[in-house]
Write a protein that holds these residues in place. Structure first.
Motif, PDB file in Angstrom:
ATOM      1  N   VAL A  78      -2.367  -3.515  14.580  1.00 25.85           N
ATOM      2  CA  VAL A  78      -1.548  -2.660  14.901  1.00 25.85           C
ATOM      3  C   VAL A  78      -0.036  -3.194  14.998  1.00 25.85           C
ATOM      4  O   VAL A  78       0.942  -2.535  14.531  1.00 25.85           O
ATOM      5  N   GLU A  79       0.275  -4.429  15.301  1.00 27.79           N
ATOM      6  CA  GLU A  79       1.429  -4.994  15.153  1.00 27.79           C
ATOM      7  C   GLU A  79       1.850  -5.043  13.663  1.00 27.79           C
ATOM      8  O   GLU A  79       3.133  -4.580  13.433  1.00 27.79           O
ATOM      9  N   GLU A  80       1.015  -5.229  12.763  1.00 24.58           N
ATOM     10  CA  GLU A  80       1.422  -5.419  11.426  1.00 24.58           C
ATOM     11  C   GLU A  80       1.776  -3.979  10.790  1.00 24.58           C
ATOM     12  O   GLU A  80       2.549  -3.768   9.960  1.00 24.58           O
ATOM     13  N   SER A  81       0.803  -3.070  11.222  1.00 22.41           N
ATOM     14  CA  SER A  81       1.272  -1.601  10.872  1.00 22.41           C
ATOM     15  C   SER A  81       2.213  -1.228  11.326  1.00 22.41           C
ATOM     16  O   SER A  81       3.222  -0.468  10.650  1.00 22.41           O
ATOM     17  N   LEU A  82       2.734  -1.493  12.400  1.00 22.34           N
ATOM     18  CA  LEU A  82       4.166  -1.182  12.913  1.00 22.34           C
ATOM     19  C   LEU A  82       5.325  -1.776  12.520  1.00 22.34           C
ATOM     20  O   LEU A  82       6.097  -0.990  12.154  1.00 22.34           O
ATOM     21  N   LEU A  83       5.255  -2.916  11.852  1.00 25.44           N
ATOM     22  CA  LEU A  83       6.116  -3.490  11.026  1.00 25.44           C
ATOM     23  C   LEU A  83       6.147  -2.791   9.860  1.00 25.44           C
ATOM     24  O   LEU A  83       7.248  -2.568   9.276  1.00 25.44           O
ATOM     25  N   ARG A  84       4.983  -2.625   9.050  1.00 19.95           N
ATOM     26  CA  ARG A  84       5.079  -1.789   7.646  1.00 19.95           C
ATOM     27  C   ARG A  84       5.588  -0.422   8.075  1.00 19.95           C
ATOM     28  O   ARG A  84       6.363   0.132   7.075  1.00 19.95           O
ATOM     29  N   LEU A  85       5.460  -0.053   9.107  1.00 22.59           N
ATOM     30  CA  LEU A  85       5.720   1.475   9.033  1.00 22.59           C
ATOM     31  C   LEU A  85       7.228   1.805   9.694  1.00 22.59           C
ATOM     32  O   LEU A  85       7.909   2.875   9.802  1.00 22.59           O
ATOM     33  N   GLY A  86       7.926   0.726  10.484  1.00 23.99           N
ATOM     34  CA  GLY A  86       9.014   0.495  11.020  1.00 23.99           C
ATOM     35  C   GLY A  86       9.193   1.554  12.333  1.00 23.99           C
ATOM     36  O   GLY A  86      10.228   2.047  12.687  1.00 23.99           O
ATOM     37  N   LEU A  87       7.849   1.498  12.969  1.00 25.20           N
ATOM     38  CA  LEU A  87       7.868   2.213  14.104  1.00 25.20           C
ATOM     39  C   LEU A  87       7.511   1.466  15.383  1.00 25.20           C
ATOM     40  O   LEU A  87       6.950   0.231  15.219  1.00 25.20           O
ATOM     41  N   ASP A  88       7.958   1.971  16.549  1.00 24.29           N
ATOM     42  CA  ASP A  88       7.422   1.182  17.635  1.00 24.29           C
ATOM     43  C   ASP A  88       6.256   1.571  18.397  1.00 24.29           C
ATOM     44  O   ASP A  88       5.489   1.091  19.202  1.00 24.29           O
ATOM     45  N   ARG A  89       5.704   2.835  17.891  1.00 25.02           N
ATOM     46  CA  ARG A  89       4.342   3.503  18.460  1.00 25.02           C
ATOM     47  C   ARG A  89       4.020   4.451  17.274  1.00 25.02           C
ATOM     48  O   ARG A  89       4.671   4.747  16.392  1.00 25.02           O
ATOM     49  N   GLU A 131       3.840   1.037   4.158  1.00 25.82           N
ATOM     50  CA  GLU A 131       5.184   0.393   3.580  1.00 25.82           C
ATOM     51  C   GLU A 131       5.951   1.786   3.071  1.00 25.82           C
ATOM     52  O   GLU A 131       6.988   1.984   3.312  1.00 25.82           O
ATOM     53  N   ARG A 132       5.233   2.688   2.162  1.00 27.31           N
ATOM     54  CA  ARG A 132       5.835   3.618   1.709  1.00 27.31           C
ATOM     55  C   ARG A 132       6.325   4.776   2.544  1.00 27.31           C
ATOM     56  O   ARG A 132       7.602   5.221   2.411  1.00 27.31           O
ATOM     57  N   LEU A 133       5.264   4.996   3.449  1.00 23.18           N
ATOM     58  CA  LEU A 133       5.560   5.976   4.325  1.00 23.18           C
ATOM     59  C   LEU A 133       6.939   5.487   5.294  1.00 23.18           C
ATOM     60  O   LEU A 133       7.505   6.426   5.747  1.00 23.18           O
ATOM     61  N   GLY A 134       6.736   4.255   5.673  1.00 21.52           N
ATOM     62  CA  GLY A 134       7.632   3.789   6.631  1.00 21.52           C
ATOM     63  C   GLY A 134       9.130   3.955   5.979  1.00 21.52           C
ATOM     64  O   GLY A 134      10.082   4.460   6.793  1.00 21.52           O
ATOM     65  N   ARG A 135       9.452   3.535   4.770  1.00 24.73           N
ATOM     66  CA  ARG A 135      10.579   3.775   4.042  1.00 24.73           C
ATOM     67  C   ARG A 135      10.990   5.225   4.022  1.00 24.73           C
ATOM     68  O   ARG A 135      12.111   5.475   4.258  1.00 24.73           O
ATOM     69  N   PHE A 136       9.975   6.218   3.739  1.00 24.53           N
ATOM     70  CA  PHE A 136      10.200   7.471   3.839  1.00 24.53           C
ATOM     71  C   PHE A 136      10.685   8.021   5.138  1.00 24.53           C
ATOM     72  O   PHE A 136      11.917   8.938   5.312  1.00 24.53           O
ATOM     73  N   LEU A 137       9.998   7.688   6.166  1.00 26.89           N
ATOM     74  CA  LEU A 137      10.488   8.273   7.557  1.00 26.89           C
ATOM     75  C   LEU A 137      11.592   7.682   8.190  1.00 26.89           C
ATOM     76  O   LEU A 137      12.083   8.030   9.276  1.00 26.89           O
ATOM     77  N   GLY A 138      12.107   6.542   7.584  1.00 32.48           N
ATOM     78  CA  GLY A 138      13.002   5.934   8.060  1.00 32.48           C
ATOM     79  C   GLY A 138      14.361   6.463   8.636  1.00 32.48           C
ATOM     80  O   GLY A 138      15.048   6.232   9.539  1.00 32.48           O
ATOM     81  N   SER A 139      14.757   7.377   7.802  1.00 31.87           N
ATOM     82  CA  SER A 139      15.951   8.493   8.200  1.00 31.87           C
ATOM     83  C   SER A 139      15.611   9.703   9.086  1.00 31.87           C
ATOM     84  O   SER A 139      16.672  10.482   9.130  1.00 31.87           O
ATOM     85  N   GLU A 160      10.332  14.362  15.350  1.00 30.12           N
ATOM     86  CA  GLU A 160      10.205  15.305  14.121  1.00 30.12           C
ATOM     87  C   GLU A 160       8.751  15.245  13.263  1.00 30.12           C
ATOM     88  O   GLU A 160       8.319  16.264  12.613  1.00 30.12           O
ATOM     89  N   PHE A 161       8.263  14.131  13.711  1.00 27.02           N
ATOM     90  CA  PHE A 161       6.849  13.970  12.919  1.00 27.02           C
ATOM     91  C   PHE A 161       5.877  13.080  13.605  1.00 27.02           C
ATOM     92  O   PHE A 161       6.079  12.644  14.562  1.00 27.02           O
ATOM     93  N   THR A 162       4.542  13.090  13.303  1.00 25.84           N
ATOM     94  CA  THR A 162       3.499  12.301  13.677  1.00 25.84           C
ATOM     95  C   THR A 162       2.798  11.427  12.656  1.00 25.84           C
ATOM     96  O   THR A 162       2.615  11.907  11.524  1.00 25.84           O
ATOM     97  N   VAL A 163       2.117  10.349  13.156  1.00 26.91           N
ATOM     98  CA  VAL A 163       1.684   9.261  12.186  1.00 26.91           C
ATOM     99  C   VAL A 163       0.301   8.982  12.907  1.00 26.91           C
ATOM    100  O   VAL A 163       0.556   8.525  13.934  1.00 26.91           O
ATOM    101  N   SER A 164      -0.517   8.673  11.997  1.00 26.81           N
ATOM    102  CA  SER A 164      -1.855   8.164  12.434  1.00 26.81           C
ATOM    103  C   SER A 164      -2.133   7.113  11.370  1.00 26.81           C
ATOM    104  O   SER A 164      -1.779   7.371  10.400  1.00 26.81           O
TER     105      SER A 164
END
Length: 309
Positions: free
Chosen positions: A113-124, A55-63, A68-72
């Protein structure tokens, strides 16, 4: 931008409250410091803070621009809302009231994976790793891995792999599954080189990228004069003695032991990057400073004989 930052991944446990609660502002400052210093790779997991890390990483990377970045992130633990969840469960403090349940089934992977993508705000994500499957190896290999392959084929993940603390577990995945990445924690350090004999050469032969975490062995290599933690528990006196001997050897060359510890894994050609578990701005900047300190070859020669395993 530091040149060394390209070989650093910021781990997500520290700013999610591992060992101590970390407030939102401190976590955001830590992530911003990592970004300002050139770190663009981030490793997280549902396990870290019961979803708080994602959740915190998703909020930070939202902008930030996605290119520019990679996430595992990882699969293997599903999260459930649990008002009775105690603070400090699984060594995470200040986390949401959630409990964890191991699940390495195909359906569990999809839900994770579905829940992680929601918390991260990413589609992949860039990597999906099977997390700590030690006691669930057969299911992880027969169900979780094929599902990760399907997700990779669909573009939900670019690469797949395993994230573990034990060499034998990693080796089984390397030899039996079509993975791209191995994250090994605590087993390729100044004190513990168990990954060196078989795992690293095997990964090199197969073109599997290795990430090394736990380079300070959960604390004893940070400051063995004060810190006595190894592998998340109180260190055996023999381990502390060896770490202190390494500290003395480094001091003779005016090199902090931390500098040798964070640089050590990067000397091996199979290692693509180290994962730093730093949870605050000060810890992140100190770790990056340590990467920039020259370590003489004479000191490496002395340290190379000091591993316990």
């Amino acid at each position: 931008m530091r040149p060394t930052s390209s070989r650093v991944v910021l781990g997500g446990a520290g700013y999610a409250g591992l060992y101590r609660a970390v407030d939102e502002r401190t976590a955001a400052t830590a992530l911003q410091s990592a970004w300002d210093n050139g770190i663009r790779a981030f490793d997280t997991a549902p396990h870290y803070g019961g979803g708080l890390s994602e959740e915190r990483l998703g909020r930070f990377l939202g902008s930030a621009r996605r290119a520019e970045f990679t996430v595992s992130t990882k699969v293997g633990r599903l999260l459930y809302d649990d008002p009775a969840a105690p603070d400090g469960a699984e060594m995470f403090y200040g986390a949401p009231k959630r409990s964890r349940r191991r699940d390495y089934s195909a359906a569990g992977v999809r839900r994770s994976v579905e829940e992680s993508l929601l918390r991260l705000g990413l589609d992949r994500v860039d990597q999906l790793l099977v997390h700590d499957p030690d006691d669930h190896m057969d299911q992880a290999l027969s169900e979780a891995l094929p599902e990760l392959e399907r997700l990779r084929a669909r573009g939900v993940a670019t690469g797949i792999g395993v994230g573990v603390n034990h060499v034998d577990v990693a080796l089984r995945f390397v030899r039996e599954a079509p993975i791209d990445h191995v994250l090994i924690a605590g087993r390729y350090s100044l004190l513990d080189r168990r990954a060196e004999t078989e795992l690293l050469p095997e990964c090199a032969r197969r073109g599997i990228r290795v990430l090394v975490a736990g380079v300070l062995n959960s604390g004893v290599l940070a400051d063995p004069l004060r810190q006595g933690t190894f592998d998340y528990v109180a260190a055996d006196p023999a381990i502390i003695e060896h770490a202190r001997a390494m500290h003395t050897a480094c001091a003779a060359y005016d090199v902090p032991l931390r500098a040798a510890a964070v640089q050590f894994p990067l000397r091996h050609p199979a290692v693509g990057a180290i994962v730093l578990g730093s949870g605050t701005r000060e810890e992140i900047e100190d770790s990056l400073d340590m990467l920039d300190i020259p370590v003489p070859q004479e000191l490496w020669a002395e340290l190379d004989g000091g591993a316990l395993w």
